[in-house]
Design an enzyme around this catalytic site. Structure first.
Site, PDB file in Angstrom:
ATOM      1  N   ARG A  43      38.890  46.688  28.299  1.00 41.60           N
ATOM      2  CA  ARG A  43      37.919  47.435  28.553  1.00 41.60           C
ATOM      3  C   ARG A  43      38.348  48.800  29.381  1.00 41.60           C
ATOM      4  NH1 ARG A  43      33.197  46.184  29.331  1.00 41.60           N
ATOM      5  NH2 ARG A  43      33.203  48.416  31.068  1.00 41.60           N
TER       6      ARG A  43
ATOM      7  N   LEU B 162      27.653  54.094  34.205  1.00 39.07           N
ATOM      8  CA  LEU B 162      27.674  54.859  35.249  1.00 39.07           C
ATOM      9  C   LEU B 162      29.023  55.916  34.823  1.00 39.07           C
ATOM     10  CD1 LEU B 162      27.688  52.014  37.744  1.00 39.07           C
ATOM     11  CD2 LEU B 162      25.935  53.713  36.895  1.00 39.07           C
TER      12      LEU B 162
ATOM     13  N   ASP C 166      37.440  39.240  41.926  1.00 37.35           N
ATOM     14  CA  ASP C 166      38.570  38.735  40.890  1.00 37.35           C
ATOM     15  C   ASP C 166      39.625  37.572  41.720  1.00 37.35           C
ATOM     16  OD1 ASP C 166      38.167  40.268  39.081  1.00 37.35           O
ATOM     17  OD2 ASP C 166      40.040  41.811  39.611  1.00 37.35           O
TER      18      ASP C 166
ATOM     19  N   ILE D  51      28.850  40.709  41.698  1.00 35.31           N
ATOM     20  CA  ILE D  51      29.611  41.586  41.046  1.00 35.31           C
ATOM     21  C   ILE D  51      29.043  41.656  38.989  1.00 35.31           C
ATOM     22  CG2 ILE D  51      31.759  43.004  40.771  1.00 35.31           C
ATOM     23  CD1 ILE D  51      30.484  43.147  43.435  1.00 35.31           C
TER      24      ILE D  51
ATOM     25  N   ARG E   3      47.878  38.405  30.665  1.00 31.85           N
ATOM     26  CA  ARG E   3      47.417  40.697  30.681  1.00 31.85           C
ATOM     27  C   ARG E   3      47.695  39.876  32.515  1.00 31.85           C
ATOM     28  NH1 ARG E   3      41.217  40.783  29.323  1.00 31.85           N
ATOM     29  NH2 ARG E   3      42.589  42.162  30.399  1.00 31.85           N
TER      30      ARG E   3
ATOM     31  N   ARG F 199      28.770  44.803  31.008  1.00 32.56           N
ATOM     32  CA  ARG F 199      29.985  44.969  31.593  1.00 32.56           C
ATOM     33  C   ARG F 199      29.969  46.225  30.637  1.00 32.56           C
ATOM     34  NH1 ARG F 199      35.861  42.742  33.027  1.00 32.56           N
ATOM     35  NH2 ARG F 199      35.607  44.393  34.140  1.00 32.56           N
ATOM     36  N   PRO F 200      28.391  47.246  31.159  1.00 34.71           N
ATOM     37  CA  PRO F 200      28.303  48.523  30.315  1.00 34.71           C
ATOM     38  C   PRO F 200      28.995  49.419  31.244  1.00 34.71           C
ATOM     39  CG  PRO F 200      26.228  47.969  31.786  1.00 34.71           C
ATOM     40  CD  PRO F 200      27.658  46.937  31.802  1.00 34.71           C
ATOM     41  N   VAL F 201      29.287  50.851  30.660  1.00 30.85           N
ATOM     42  CA  VAL F 201      30.229  51.771  31.119  1.00 30.85           C
ATOM     43  C   VAL F 201      28.740  53.429  30.698  1.00 30.85           C
ATOM     44  CG1 VAL F 201      31.961  51.076  30.259  1.00 30.85           C
ATOM     45  CG2 VAL F 201      30.619  52.882  28.840  1.00 30.85           C
TER      46      VAL F 201
ATOM     47  N   CYS G  77      32.481  41.375  27.727  1.00 28.66           N
ATOM     48  CA  CYS G  77      33.929  40.706  27.773  1.00 28.66           C
ATOM     49  C   CYS G  77      33.605  39.412  28.196  1.00 28.66           C
ATOM     50  CB  CYS G  77      34.899  41.615  28.279  1.00 28.66           C
ATOM     51  SG  CYS G  77      33.629  41.094  29.947  1.00 28.66           S
TER      52      CYS G  77
ATOM     53  N   LYS H  76      48.443  45.706  38.802  1.00 25.60           N
ATOM     54  CA  LYS H  76      47.791  45.894  37.095  1.00 25.60           C
ATOM     55  C   LYS H  76      46.739  46.664  37.476  1.00 25.60           C
ATOM     56  CE  LYS H  76      44.563  42.757  35.021  1.00 25.60           C
ATOM     57  NZ  LYS H  76      43.688  43.174  34.864  1.00 25.60           N
ATOM     58  N   ASN H  77      45.715  46.527  38.298  1.00 24.78           N
ATOM     59  CA  ASN H  77      44.393  47.349  38.137  1.00 24.78           C
ATOM     60  C   ASN H  77      44.478  48.925  38.532  1.00 24.78           C
ATOM     61  OD1 ASN H  77      42.995  45.452  37.301  1.00 24.78           O
ATOM     62  ND2 ASN H  77      41.545  44.778  38.991  1.00 24.78           N
TER      63      ASN H  77
HETATM   64  C1  UD1 Z   1      37.320  46.906  38.246  1.00 18.44           C
HETATM   65  C2  UD1 Z   1      38.586  45.834  37.844  1.00 18.44           C
HETATM   66  C3  UD1 Z   1      37.800  44.259  37.500  1.00 18.44           C
HETATM   67  C4  UD1 Z   1      37.586  43.915  39.295  1.00 18.44           C
HETATM   68  C5  UD1 Z   1      36.772  45.145  39.031  1.00 18.44           C
HETATM   69  C6  UD1 Z   1      35.190  44.750  40.189  1.00 18.44           C
HETATM   70  C7  UD1 Z   1      40.194  47.329  37.007  1.00 18.44           C
HETATM   71  C8  UD1 Z   1      41.418  47.333  35.596  1.00 18.44           C
HETATM   72  N1  UD1 Z   1      39.551  45.820  36.571  1.00 18.44           N
HETATM   73  O1  UD1 Z   1      36.593  46.184  37.089  1.00 18.44           O
HETATM   74  O2  UD1 Z   1      39.359  43.260  37.794  1.00 18.44           O
HETATM   75  O3  UD1 Z   1      36.893  42.737  38.548  1.00 18.44           O
HETATM   76  O4  UD1 Z   1      36.227  46.833  38.924  1.00 18.44           O
HETATM   77  O5  UD1 Z   1      36.116  44.472  41.057  1.00 18.44           O
HETATM   78  O6  UD1 Z   1      39.930  47.675  38.065  1.00 18.44           O
HETATM   79  N2  UD1 Z   1      28.911  48.431  35.600  1.00 18.44           N
HETATM   80  C9  UD1 Z   1      27.481  49.235  35.081  1.00 18.44           C
HETATM   81  N3  UD1 Z   1      28.091  50.138  34.640  1.00 18.44           N
HETATM   82  C10 UD1 Z   1      29.360  50.956  34.619  1.00 18.44           C
HETATM   83  C11 UD1 Z   1      30.216  50.713  35.381  1.00 18.44           C
HETATM   84  C12 UD1 Z   1      30.156  49.619  36.048  1.00 18.44           C
HETATM   85  O7  UD1 Z   1      26.962  48.158  35.091  1.00 18.44           O
HETATM   86  O8  UD1 Z   1      29.075  51.415  33.746  1.00 18.44           O
HETATM   87  C13 UD1 Z   1      28.585  47.042  36.909  1.00 18.44           C
HETATM   88  C14 UD1 Z   1      29.143  46.202  35.928  1.00 18.44           C
HETATM   89  O9  UD1 Z   1      28.607  45.263  34.517  1.00 18.44           O
HETATM   90  C15 UD1 Z   1      29.452  44.720  37.491  1.00 18.44           C
HETATM   91  C16 UD1 Z   1      29.575  45.615  38.132  1.00 18.44           C
HETATM   92  O10 UD1 Z   1      28.790  47.149  37.753  1.00 18.44           O
HETATM   93  O11 UD1 Z   1      28.529  44.262  37.299  1.00 18.44           O
HETATM   94  C17 UD1 Z   1      31.001  46.652  39.398  1.00 18.44           C
HETATM   95  O12 UD1 Z   1      32.332  46.756  38.044  1.00 18.44           O
HETATM   96  P1  UD1 Z   1      32.970  47.971  38.387  1.00 18.44           P
HETATM   97  O13 UD1 Z   1      33.817  48.000  39.685  1.00 18.44           O
HETATM   98  O14 UD1 Z   1      33.057  48.814  37.321  1.00 18.44           O
HETATM   99  O15 UD1 Z   1      34.352  47.686  37.573  1.00 18.44           O
HETATM  100  P2  UD1 Z   1      35.420  47.473  36.721  1.00 18.44           P
HETATM  101  O16 UD1 Z   1      35.480  48.925  36.989  1.00 18.44           O
HETATM  102  O17 UD1 Z   1      35.041  47.639  35.303  1.00 18.44           O
END
Ligand code: UD1
Length: 422
Positions: free
Chosen positions: A94, A127, A308, A330, A400, A123-125, A118, A22-23
């Site tokens: 997301r 980065l 996961d 995480i 999902r 889970r900010p974006v 969520c 899926k991912n």
């Molecule tokens: C992806 C996976 C999810 C998995 C996660 C960690 C998909 C669709 N989802 O989620 O199933 O649980 O990787 O292996 O591929 N963070 C920030 N700022 C950002 C982005 C992330 O602080 O801009 C933090 C997150 O809150 C979290 C950590 O970084 O604590 C890791 O998150 P991230 O690896 O980005 O997870 P996703 O890509 O959202």
């Protein structure tokens, strides 16, 4: 809303085919936005998240045809009509943020809703945005949307992620393929899904070095072509079904399974008393002891133990002999399955990011509620080992990320049934 009823009835024996990831699929699909040529994905999983991504790409004017019962996705972004990803779709999933990098790289502008929080944390974006800014994007955050522009196009840059993020690495990698010059992404994620994305992008003509390491070097090209790519095996679905015979006893062969996708997880399974053997078709798993042994787990970015699989592993530890300590590094709020497992008789003590699980002799069936995707499947796994009926409600979370759960476990002898609409 559907629910699933599981009646624990002893060992499982059989074969379970593992779907495409899926991912991986959720990041491969937006890669269509990088080219006006067709992109075909084979081995796609049949999941509601994939349908949500199809809907999002469709709302931008991309064509997404689902062929061969959904296992093949034929995508084309020949004539996009919109560069705006609306909140109504983004809030559902997301991973929608992954259209930002490709749209910006190909068109020089994009408007994408911020996903919001969520169930498993803030889970900010940030980065994702900082990496794109480093490549020259100008970002304006207003009314819940990111308004991104790159008037002269994106430029290659050196960017070091302050923490490892799968999604931010994917967004930056896709954007960098069409940026002018060289991009170096340091402290990049090394997950197999990133390697799969890089492979697909290279088939499309991208120049990428270092996939699977923490430094990605991308030489931007002026355009990408189409490609046909088979989605990598879903290592999380794989690990989930490997836990089924570990919890219920018996022997299950997971077709398509590969050790390199789940090595850290397999190390823990083996310590707990489970045998894992590589076969020509996948991985064969059997429990070698009467009861599992308690094992400690720390979640880490790949190649560490995946977050996961933490909920599912906790389900296994609930009936293991001894005390196990599970540390979640995480996500800040990823133990919501614990109180539900406790309704089934599990003994779990949660403090911040640490859960202490004291194994009990026997779990008992109970009505429980799924709170997120991986939590829901952990309750199903626990139900396999429980005495009596476990009724898992809110299984839309499950849908999902897991296709045909009832059929896959049922084929190995599990008593599992979906009740529609209750
Ligand atoms: C992806 C996976 C999810 C998995 C996660 C960690 C998909 C669709 N989802 O989620 O199933 O649980 O990787 O292996 O591929 N963070 C920030 N700022 C950002 C982005 C992330 O602080 O801009 C933090 C997150 O809150 C979290 C950590 O970084 O604590 C890791 O998150 P991230 O690896 O980005 O997870 P996703 O890509 O959202």
């Amino acid at each position: 809303m559907d629910s699933i009823v599981i009646t624990g009835n002893g060992p499982l024996n059989g074969v379970i085919p593992i779907a495409g990831a899926k991912n991986a699929c959720l990041t491969l699909m937006p890669a269509t936005l990088l080219t006006d040529q067709p992109l075909t994905l084979t081995n796609a999983p049949r999941l509601s998240d994939i349908r949500t991504m199809s809907q999002l790409l469709g709302s931008l004017g991309a064509e997404v045809a689902s062929l061969q019962d959904g296992k093949v996705l034929a995508l084309s972004s020949h004539d996009l009509t919109s560069h705006r990803a609306d909140y109504e779709i983004v809030r559902k999933m997301r991973a929608s943020i992954l259209v930002l990098g490709p749209l910006l790289a190909r068109y020089g502008h994009a408007v994408v809703s911020l996903p919001g929080g969520c169930a498993i944390g803030a889970r900010p974006v940030d980065l994702h945005l900082r990496a794109l800014e480093a490549m020259g994007a100008q970002l304006d955050l207003r009314e819940g949307y990111v308004h991104a522009t790159a008037p002269g196009g994106l430029r290659g840059a050196r960017f070091r992620f302050p923490l490892v993020s799968v999604g931010a690495t994917e967004n930056a990698l896709m954007a960098a393929t069409l940026a002018k010059g060289t991009t170096i992404l340091e402290n990049a994620a090394r997950e197999p899904e990133i390697v799969d994305l890089a492979r697909c992008l290279m088939r499309m003509g991208a120049q990428i070095e270092g996939a699977g390491t923490s430094t990605l070097t991308i030489e931007g090209v002026s355009s990408l072509s189409g490609a046909t790519h088979a989605v990598v095996t879903d290592r999380i679905e794989l690990g989930t079904y490997m836990l089924a015979p570990a919890i219920a006893g018996g022997e299950v062969e997971c077709l398509g399974g590969r050790l390199d996708l789940v090595q850290a997880f397999v190390d823990k399974l083996e310590q707990a008393g489970v045998e894992v053997v590589e076969t020509s078709r996948g991985l064969k798993v059997s429990r070698k002891t009467d009861r599992l042994r308690a094992v400690n787990v720390d979640t880490e970015p790949f190649p560490g133990f995946p977050t996961d699989l933490q909920a599912q592993f906790m389900a296994a530890m609930c009936a293991a002999e001894g005390e196990s300590v599970l540390q979640e590094h995480i996500f800040e709020n990823r133990f919501m399955h614990a109180p539900e497992l406790m309704r089934m008789g599990a003994r779990i003590d949660v403090h911040g990011g640490t859960a202490r699980v004291t194994g009990v002799d026997q779990l008992r069936g109970a009505p429980v509620m799924a709170t997120d995707l991986r939590a829901s499947v952990s309750l199903i796994l626990a139900g396999l080992a429980a005495r009596g009926d476990t009724v898992v409600s809110r299984v839309y979370h499950l849908d999902r990320g897991y296709e045909h759960v009832e059929q896959k476990l049922g084929a190995c002898g599990a008593r599992i049934e979906r009740i529609t609409g209750s």
